[in-house]
Design a protein around this motif. Structure first.
Motif, PDB file in Angstrom:
ATOM      1  N   GLY A 276       0.795  -1.208   0.000  1.00 60.23           N
ATOM      2  CA  GLY A 276       0.000   0.000   0.000  1.00 60.23           C
ATOM      3  C   GLY A 276       0.834   1.267   0.000  1.00 60.23           C
ATOM      4  O   GLY A 276       2.034   1.248   0.283  1.00 60.23           O
TER       5      GLY A 276
ATOM      6  N   PHE B 263       1.757   5.328   1.180  1.00 61.08           N
ATOM      7  CA  PHE B 263       1.789   6.145   2.387  1.00 61.08           C
ATOM      8  C   PHE B 263       2.336   7.523   2.042  1.00 61.08           C
ATOM      9  O   PHE B 263       2.956   7.711   1.001  1.00 61.08           O
TER      10      PHE B 263
ATOM     11  N   ALA C 296      -0.232   9.498   6.692  1.00 60.22           N
ATOM     12  CA  ALA C 296      -1.377   8.634   6.411  1.00 60.22           C
ATOM     13  C   ALA C 296      -0.896   7.458   5.577  1.00 60.22           C
ATOM     14  O   ALA C 296       0.105   7.564   4.851  1.00 60.22           O
TER      15      ALA C 296
ATOM     16  N   TYR D 121      -2.382   3.465   3.694  1.00 58.86           N
ATOM     17  CA  TYR D 121      -3.374   2.432   3.437  1.00 58.86           C
ATOM     18  C   TYR D 121      -2.595   1.155   3.148  1.00 58.86           C
ATOM     19  O   TYR D 121      -1.616   1.171   2.395  1.00 58.86           O
ATOM     20  N   ARG D 122      -3.009   0.051   3.768  1.00 62.08           N
ATOM     21  CA  ARG D 122      -2.330  -1.219   3.520  1.00 62.08           C
ATOM     22  C   ARG D 122      -3.369  -2.326   3.364  1.00 62.08           C
ATOM     23  O   ARG D 122      -4.258  -2.482   4.188  1.00 62.08           O
ATOM     24  N   ARG D 123      -3.230  -3.091   2.295  1.00 63.85           N
ATOM     25  CA  ARG D 123      -4.093  -4.232   2.048  1.00 63.85           C
ATOM     26  C   ARG D 123      -3.260  -5.487   2.240  1.00 63.85           C
ATOM     27  O   ARG D 123      -2.157  -5.593   1.710  1.00 63.85           O
TER      28      ARG D 123
ATOM     29  N   SER E  93      -7.692  -4.844   5.570  1.00 62.00           N
ATOM     30  CA  SER E  93      -7.594  -3.503   5.016  1.00 62.00           C
ATOM     31  C   SER E  93      -7.319  -2.543   6.174  1.00 62.00           C
ATOM     32  O   SER E  93      -8.135  -2.431   7.082  1.00 62.00           O
TER      33      SER E  93
ATOM     34  N   ARG F 299      -6.354   1.339   7.384  1.00 57.67           N
ATOM     35  CA  ARG F 299      -6.231   2.773   7.116  1.00 57.67           C
ATOM     36  C   ARG F 299      -5.636   3.406   8.361  1.00 57.67           C
ATOM     37  O   ARG F 299      -6.050   3.098   9.473  1.00 57.67           O
TER      38      ARG F 299
ATOM     39  N   SER G 161      -6.378   4.424  13.568  1.00 63.06           N
ATOM     40  CA  SER G 161      -6.278   3.306  12.639  1.00 63.06           C
ATOM     41  C   SER G 161      -7.617   2.574  12.563  1.00 63.06           C
ATOM     42  O   SER G 161      -8.355   2.497  13.544  1.00 63.06           O
ATOM     43  N   ASP G 162      -7.908   2.091  11.389  1.00 57.98           N
ATOM     44  CA  ASP G 162      -9.127   1.342  11.123  1.00 57.98           C
ATOM     45  C   ASP G 162      -8.702   0.083  10.386  1.00 57.98           C
ATOM     46  O   ASP G 162      -8.308   0.143   9.226  1.00 57.98           O
ATOM     47  N   ASN G 163      -8.730  -1.058  11.080  1.00 59.98           N
ATOM     48  CA  ASN G 163      -8.284  -2.320  10.494  1.00 59.98           C
ATOM     49  C   ASN G 163      -9.495  -3.223  10.323  1.00 59.98           C
ATOM     50  O   ASN G 163     -10.142  -3.587  11.318  1.00 59.98           O
TER      51      ASN G 163
END
Length: 186
Positions: free
Chosen positions: A110, A112, A129, A131-133, A156, A158, A181-183
């Motif tokens: 992802g 950054f 910031a 994002y990692r998938r 996912s 964020r 963070s939102d995992n």
């Protein structure tokens, strides 16, 4: 002071983690870094292979991890903007118990970014910031309500962060660090 147009470095690291006073894992890594200035920007490439040993208690974590990161540092007056992309490949032993199987070998990737600025010599600001998938190599197999369920795990993540640092004296600083963070995981 003269800046070098090209840089490279390699160094090793050792890390050990414990969980409930038991050894969780030991990790041995080699960092290989290269950088090249192009105009006012600096491009960086980092490769980090790692060997992970967890021992008998957490042997499903044993294996290898390979991380590759490409970044571009762009000066914006008194600030710096860093744009990047990271790829991580894990090859772990995974966890098997009876008919159940759980993969611990994700492919993660992802973009950054990071914005850094020092408005004055005592104050610094970082905003970042990412994002990692993550997609796990093998499908998990587990029992649920008497049936065998097979599904591939996909995560996912964020992330956003803000850090302010105020130097109060040569050996003292005040730091405010906010992270969100939102995992989400299948």
């Amino acid at each position: 002071a003269q800046e070098r147009a090209r840089e490279h470095a390699d160094r090793g690291e050792f890390e050990a983690a414990t969980l409930d006073s038991h050894g969780l894992y030991e990790l041995l890594s080699l960092n290989i870094d290269a950088a090249r200035r192009m105009g006012s920007s600096t491009f960086r490439l980092r490769y980090r292979p790692s060997i992970i040993g967890a021992g008998a208690r957490y042997d499903y974590l044993d294996g290898q991890r390979h991380q590759l990161e490409l970044t571009q540092d762009v000066p914006l007056g008194a600030a710096t903007l860093q744009l990047g992309y990271e790829v991580e490949l894990n090859d772990r032993r995974d966890f098997e118990a009876g008919d159940e199987f759980f993969s611990h070998s994700p492919l993660r990737q992802g973009p950054f970014f990071r914005f850094s600025r020092e408005p004055n010599k005592n104050l610094s600001l970082d905003v970042n910031a990412a994002y990692r998938r993550s997609r796990y190599r093998d499908e998990n197999e587990f029992e649920q309500d008497g049936s065998l369920v097979t599904e591939r795990r996909v995560d996912s993540l964020r992330f956003a962060g803000l850090m302010l640092r105020l130097a109060l004296a040569p050996a003292w600083a005040l730091r405010l660090d906010y992270r969100y963070s939102d995992n989400r995981s299948s």
